[in-house]
Design an enzyme around this catalytic site. Structure first.
Site, short mmCIF file in Angstrom:
data_model
loop_
_atom_site.label_atom_id
_atom_site.label_comp_id
_atom_site.label_asym_id
_atom_site.label_seq_id
_atom_site.Cartn_x
_atom_site.Cartn_y
_atom_site.Cartn_z
N LEU A 80 4.79 -5.55 -3.91
CA LEU A 80 4.31 -4.50 -3.00
C LEU A 80 5.29 -3.34 -2.88
O LEU A 80 4.93 -2.28 -2.37
CB LEU A 80 4.05 -5.09 -1.61
CG LEU A 80 3.22 -6.37 -1.52
CD1 LEU A 80 3.01 -6.75 -0.05
CD2 LEU A 80 1.90 -6.24 -2.23
N ALA A 81 6.53 -3.53 -3.31
CA ALA A 81 7.56 -2.51 -3.13
C ALA A 81 7.24 -1.28 -3.98
O ALA A 81 6.79 -1.38 -5.12
CB ALA A 81 8.92 -3.06 -3.52
N ALA A 82 7.49 -0.11 -3.40
CA ALA A 82 7.24 1.14 -4.12
C ALA A 82 7.78 2.31 -3.31
O ALA A 82 8.01 2.19 -2.10
CB ALA A 82 5.74 1.34 -4.35
N THR A 127 -3.15 1.48 -6.82
CA THR A 127 -3.57 2.48 -5.84
C THR A 127 -4.78 3.29 -6.27
O THR A 127 -4.99 3.53 -7.47
CB THR A 127 -2.40 3.45 -5.56
OG1 THR A 127 -2.86 4.54 -4.74
CG2 THR A 127 -1.87 4.05 -6.86
N GLU A 129 -4.97 6.31 -5.90
CA GLU A 129 -4.46 7.58 -6.41
C GLU A 129 -4.56 7.66 -7.94
O GLU A 129 -4.46 8.74 -8.50
CB GLU A 129 -3.02 7.79 -5.96
CG GLU A 129 -2.85 8.03 -4.47
CD GLU A 129 -3.31 9.41 -4.01
OE1 GLU A 129 -3.30 10.35 -4.83
OE2 GLU A 129 -3.70 9.54 -2.84
N TYR A 151 3.55 10.15 -8.25
CA TYR A 151 3.31 8.80 -7.74
C TYR A 151 2.19 8.12 -8.51
O TYR A 151 2.33 6.98 -8.98
CB TYR A 151 2.96 8.85 -6.25
CG TYR A 151 2.41 7.58 -5.68
CD1 TYR A 151 3.23 6.47 -5.46
CD2 TYR A 151 1.06 7.47 -5.34
CE1 TYR A 151 2.72 5.29 -4.92
CE2 TYR A 151 0.54 6.30 -4.81
CZ TYR A 151 1.37 5.21 -4.61
OH TYR A 151 0.85 4.05 -4.09
N HIS A 181 -5.14 2.10 3.22
CA HIS A 181 -5.23 1.04 4.22
C HIS A 181 -4.13 1.28 5.25
O HIS A 181 -2.97 1.41 4.93
CB HIS A 181 -5.13 -0.34 3.60
CG HIS A 181 -4.04 -0.51 2.60
ND1 HIS A 181 -4.02 0.16 1.39
CD2 HIS A 181 -2.92 -1.27 2.64
CE1 HIS A 181 -2.94 -0.18 0.73
NE2 HIS A 181 -2.24 -1.03 1.47
#
Length: 362
Positions: A80-82, A127, A129, A151, A181
């Protein structure tokens, strides 16, 4: 007892996922970066739990990942890290690429190096995006990608490298293409939290007005607490696959503002268009929201709307467990309490300061 390893454990999703997995009986391990600033507020209540463990590591440091994965030997990894702020990615594109793109590769390779390719299942947080300059509405798993920010471009590499390792090495790894979310744990620089916090502060006299960017931007907003269940469900299937995770409903930033301010007793009236648009309190005509070109992105995604049909059918997931209206209410109520608490503490501090000045408090 199953063991799960979470990167980004201190974030919104990481904290909710940790709680969810602990309730499921998992032994939960989280990776945190070494920092002189404490950023563990969201997981502070878990740190004394017997099923919760923290390890130092970083997606930019492959050796640290190898060491942690070798020590924990997890059954499941949730990456989940980003660097997850779209606007910030224009300011730090190289860092964004290193963490959001190459960081995914480092996790996959660490699993292989540790000999866990056949036993460890990997979830990659992707994502909406990726769809960027959208080519169809709503967007599903077959919609072409058209990333529209550093990103999104970095995240597209992450998506495809997961797919490559799945096919090349027969690893159980999959991507959740998550649409926006939110929650009361959302970072304060993200637009939804910026809105609910401003509504609470304006209602309690601690802020004059709110500055925003494109009020017409359309998003598919869900509740983060519901979305972590879908992440887990993806790793419980017989075969790995990628899923769009969304509510299937779309709302504008303007709608979010209207609802958030309604919950604090302020009814907004919008006037003007584009950069000249403003929102006023219907009751007294006070300026509440103003648009600033400073918050427009060099390239902006304006129309994100997910189709969660596959997740509903295959995973049995309910995308609208928490409605849009309930989500906004939850966030506003939390921020109203937060601001009220800050006001109370401020009053206490002022009282103590006056006492010190008068010599009443020693």
């Amino acid at each position: 007892m199953k063991k799960a390893l979470i990167t980004g454990v201190t974030g919104q999703d990481g904290s909710y996922l940790s709680e969810f997995l602990i309730k499921k009986g998992y032994d939960v391990h989280g990776i945190i970066r070494r920092s002189s600033v404490d950023f563990r507020d969201r997981i502070a209540h878990l740190e004394d739990h017997l099923q919760f463990h923290l390890h130092y590591g970083d997606l930019a440091d492959s050796m640290s990942l190898v060491k942690v994965i070798a020590a924990v030997r997890p059954d499941e990894i949730y990456n989940l890290a980003a660097q997850s702020h779209v606007q910030v990615s224009f300011d730090v594109p190289e860092l964004t690429a290193d963490v959001d793109a190459t960081g995914v590769l480092r996790v996959l390779e660490a699993v292989r190096v540790c000999g866990l390719s056949e036993t460890c299942r990997i979830y990659q947080a992707s994502t909406s995006e990726l769809f960027g300059k959208v080519e169809e509405v709503p967007q599903n798993e077959s919609t072409p990608f058209h990333p529209f920010s550093p990103y999104a471009v970095a995240k597209q590499y992450g998506f495809w490298i997961v797919k490559e390792y799945r096919e090349a090495y027969n690893m159980f790894c999959c991507s959740g293409i998550l649409f926006n979310h939110e929650s009361e744990r959302r970072g304060e620089t993200f637009v939804t939290r910026k809105i609910t916090l401003a509504a609470a502060r304006i209602a309690q006299g601690k802020q004059d007005k709110l500055m925003l960017g494109n009020l017409s931007a359309l998003r598919d907003w869900g509740y983060a607490k519901d979305y972590v269940e879908c992440m887990w469900l993806m790793l419980q299937q017989e075969k790995p696959d990628d899923f769009v995770v969304a509510t299937g409903e779309q709302h504008s930033v303007r709608e979010f503002c209207t609802l958030a301010f309604q919950y604090v007793g302020i009814n907004l009236e919008f006037k003007g268009e584009g950069e000249d648009e403003k929102a006023y309190d219907k009751k007294n005509g006070k300026l509440i929201i103003e648009v600033s070109p400073l918050f427009y992105r060099p390239t902006d995604v304006v129309n994100l709307w997910g189709d969660p049909s596959k997740a509903k059918k295959v995973l049995g997931w309910n995308p609208t467990k928490t409605t849009f209206e309930e989500l906004v209410r939850i966030m506003v109520e939390s921020d109203m309490n937060k601001v009220a608490k800050e006001c109370k503490e401020e009053n206490v501090n002022q009282y103590k300061l006056k006492g010190l000045e008068k010599g009443a408090i020693k």
